[in-house]
Scaffold this motif. Sequence first.
Motif, PDB file in Angstrom:
ATOM      1  N   GLY A  18       0.804  -1.206   0.000  1.00  0.00           N
ATOM      2  CA  GLY A  18       0.000   0.000   0.000  1.00  0.00           C
ATOM      3  C   GLY A  18       0.837   1.256   0.000  1.00  0.00           C
ATOM      4  O   GLY A  18       1.814   1.371  -0.722  1.00  0.00           O
ATOM      5  N   MET A  22      -0.867   5.758   4.469  1.00  0.00           N
ATOM      6  CA  MET A  22      -1.900   4.917   5.082  1.00  0.00           C
ATOM      7  C   MET A  22      -1.329   4.241   6.322  1.00  0.00           C
ATOM      8  O   MET A  22      -2.017   4.115   7.331  1.00  0.00           O
ATOM      9  CB  MET A  22      -2.429   3.873   4.093  1.00  0.00           C
ATOM     10  CG  MET A  22      -3.498   2.956   4.690  1.00  0.00           C
ATOM     11  SD  MET A  22      -4.954   3.799   5.360  1.00  0.00           S
ATOM     12  CE  MET A  22      -5.857   4.125   3.863  1.00  0.00           C
ATOM     13  N   LEU A  96     -14.543  -8.124  -2.357  1.00  0.00           N
ATOM     14  CA  LEU A  96     -14.664  -6.830  -1.683  1.00  0.00           C
ATOM     15  C   LEU A  96     -16.120  -6.540  -1.320  1.00  0.00           C
ATOM     16  O   LEU A  96     -16.409  -6.053  -0.219  1.00  0.00           O
ATOM     17  CB  LEU A  96     -14.110  -5.708  -2.566  1.00  0.00           C
ATOM     18  CG  LEU A  96     -12.597  -5.655  -2.694  1.00  0.00           C
ATOM     19  CD1 LEU A  96     -12.175  -4.605  -3.727  1.00  0.00           C
ATOM     20  CD2 LEU A  96     -11.937  -5.376  -1.353  1.00  0.00           C
ATOM     21  N   GLY A 147     -14.253   2.285   6.575  1.00  0.00           N
ATOM     22  CA  GLY A 147     -13.653   1.145   5.882  1.00  0.00           C
ATOM     23  C   GLY A 147     -14.530   0.616   4.761  1.00  0.00           C
ATOM     24  O   GLY A 147     -14.034   0.268   3.681  1.00  0.00           O
ATOM     25  N   ILE A 150     -14.119   2.982   1.943  1.00  0.00           N
ATOM     26  CA  ILE A 150     -12.815   2.776   1.296  1.00  0.00           C
ATOM     27  C   ILE A 150     -12.838   1.522   0.434  1.00  0.00           C
ATOM     28  O   ILE A 150     -12.363   1.529  -0.710  1.00  0.00           O
ATOM     29  CB  ILE A 150     -11.691   2.713   2.351  1.00  0.00           C
ATOM     30  CG1 ILE A 150     -11.466   4.098   2.949  1.00  0.00           C
ATOM     31  CG2 ILE A 150     -10.388   2.162   1.755  1.00  0.00           C
ATOM     32  CD1 ILE A 150     -10.571   4.119   4.180  1.00  0.00           C
ATOM     33  N   LEU A 151     -13.409   0.427   0.948  1.00  0.00           N
ATOM     34  CA  LEU A 151     -13.501  -0.791   0.139  1.00  0.00           C
ATOM     35  C   LEU A 151     -14.337  -0.561  -1.114  1.00  0.00           C
ATOM     36  O   LEU A 151     -14.026  -1.101  -2.185  1.00  0.00           O
ATOM     37  CB  LEU A 151     -14.067  -1.943   0.966  1.00  0.00           C
ATOM     38  CG  LEU A 151     -13.172  -2.483   2.086  1.00  0.00           C
ATOM     39  CD1 LEU A 151     -13.867  -3.631   2.814  1.00  0.00           C
ATOM     40  CD2 LEU A 151     -11.817  -2.927   1.556  1.00  0.00           C
ATOM     41  N   VAL A 154     -12.095   1.257  -3.591  1.00  0.00           N
ATOM     42  CA  VAL A 154     -11.064   0.423  -4.213  1.00  0.00           C
ATOM     43  C   VAL A 154     -11.673  -0.685  -5.068  1.00  0.00           C
ATOM     44  O   VAL A 154     -11.005  -1.197  -5.958  1.00  0.00           O
ATOM     45  CB  VAL A 154     -10.040  -0.127  -3.194  1.00  0.00           C
ATOM     46  CG1 VAL A 154      -9.325   0.999  -2.489  1.00  0.00           C
ATOM     47  CG2 VAL A 154     -10.653  -1.087  -2.213  1.00  0.00           C
ATOM     48  N   ASP A 158      -9.893  -0.328  -8.986  1.00  0.00           N
ATOM     49  CA  ASP A 158      -9.316  -1.561  -8.435  1.00  0.00           C
ATOM     50  C   ASP A 158      -7.879  -1.857  -8.850  1.00  0.00           C
ATOM     51  O   ASP A 158      -7.516  -3.009  -9.026  1.00  0.00           O
ATOM     52  CB  ASP A 158     -10.219  -2.743  -8.760  1.00  0.00           C
ATOM     53  CG  ASP A 158     -10.209  -3.105 -10.233  1.00  0.00           C
ATOM     54  OD1 ASP A 158      -9.895  -2.227 -11.059  1.00  0.00           O
ATOM     55  OD2 ASP A 158     -10.518  -4.258 -10.557  1.00  0.00           O
ATOM     56  N   ASN A 162      -4.234   0.184  -4.961  1.00  0.00           N
ATOM     57  CA  ASN A 162      -5.418   0.692  -4.262  1.00  0.00           C
ATOM     58  C   ASN A 162      -6.003  -0.370  -3.335  1.00  0.00           C
ATOM     59  O   ASN A 162      -6.397  -0.066  -2.210  1.00  0.00           O
ATOM     60  CB  ASN A 162      -6.491   1.149  -5.252  1.00  0.00           C
ATOM     61  CG  ASN A 162      -6.098   2.382  -6.023  1.00  0.00           C
ATOM     62  OD1 ASN A 162      -5.146   3.073  -5.687  1.00  0.00           O
ATOM     63  ND2 ASN A 162      -6.831   2.659  -7.090  1.00  0.00           N
ATOM     64  N   GLY A 166      -6.479  -0.015   0.686  1.00  0.00           N
ATOM     65  CA  GLY A 166      -7.807  -0.160   1.282  1.00  0.00           C
ATOM     66  C   GLY A 166      -7.904  -1.312   2.250  1.00  0.00           C
ATOM     67  O   GLY A 166      -8.489  -1.189   3.333  1.00  0.00           O
ATOM     68  N   THR A 167      -7.325  -2.446   1.872  1.00  0.00           N
ATOM     69  CA  THR A 167      -7.407  -3.606   2.758  1.00  0.00           C
ATOM     70  C   THR A 167      -6.502  -3.441   3.978  1.00  0.00           C
ATOM     71  O   THR A 167      -6.812  -3.986   5.041  1.00  0.00           O
ATOM     72  CB  THR A 167      -7.104  -4.924   2.025  1.00  0.00           C
ATOM     73  OG1 THR A 167      -5.812  -4.849   1.426  1.00  0.00           O
ATOM     74  CG2 THR A 167      -8.148  -5.212   0.963  1.00  0.00           C
ATOM     75  N   TRP A 170      -8.719  -1.774   6.323  1.00  0.00           N
ATOM     76  CA  TRP A 170      -9.733  -2.720   6.800  1.00  0.00           C
ATOM     77  C   TRP A 170      -9.149  -3.688   7.830  1.00  0.00           C
ATOM     78  O   TRP A 170      -9.801  -4.029   8.809  1.00  0.00           O
ATOM     79  CB  TRP A 170     -10.340  -3.472   5.621  1.00  0.00           C
ATOM     80  CG  TRP A 170     -11.591  -4.198   5.969  1.00  0.00           C
ATOM     81  CD1 TRP A 170     -11.769  -5.556   5.971  1.00  0.00           C
ATOM     82  CD2 TRP A 170     -12.843  -3.638   6.376  1.00  0.00           C
ATOM     83  NE1 TRP A 170     -13.061  -5.865   6.347  1.00  0.00           N
ATOM     84  CE2 TRP A 170     -13.735  -4.703   6.600  1.00  0.00           C
ATOM     85  CE3 TRP A 170     -13.292  -2.343   6.574  1.00  0.00           C
ATOM     86  CZ2 TRP A 170     -15.043  -4.513   7.014  1.00  0.00           C
ATOM     87  CZ3 TRP A 170     -14.595  -2.146   6.976  1.00  0.00           C
ATOM     88  CH2 TRP A 170     -15.453  -3.224   7.192  1.00  0.00           C
TER      89      TRP A 170
END
Length: 188
Positions: A18, A22, A96, A147, A150-151, A154, A158, A162, A166-167, A170
């Motif tokens: 990532g 973040m 996702l 979250g 954000i998911l 992304v 995708d 990203n 995002g994960t 999460w």
Amino acid sequence: MNDPVAATRAGSLDELPGDLMMWVLIISELLVFGAGLAAFLGVRIFDPGGFAAARAELHPTLAGINTIVLITSGFLAARAVDFRLAEKRAAARWHLLAAMALGTVFLIVKGYEYADLVVEGISTETHPLFTFYYLLTGFHAAHVVAGIAILALVAWKDAPRNLEVGTAFWHMVDLVWVLLFPVIYLLG
């Protein structure tokens, strides 16, 4: 610059999944939640009997279900990254969406738990345990909402990087719940 130590340090940061910013956000959020848990435990020391009596009003079974829900959601988000890296975009998006759906289930269960406590007349003023309970779990629920957003972003944009960013957020949400659950609901 031919400094091998500096090159190694830079390489280590480059290997983070990532984005560095973040990770700064994740670390700062973990510190905030850690401070809240430390305060909870500090106040509990002075009233263990009162905390035990107040804890009896909570719903540890629902919290346990929510723990399974979030861990499963985190697994699905991680699988989404794997699928995207394997160029299986549709499978990544479905994973996702499933992770987001489980995040929504978490919020519904948490909402039921809050509503039940409110009906019983339990508020932040009832006992210090509930002050911390509402503060920490409410702040966590806000992170679940963020979250999910954000998911969703992304899943739409995708690119593999990203998805990693995002994960990562999460998984921080998962980790915080895995810490909150035993401290708030189970610690005797």
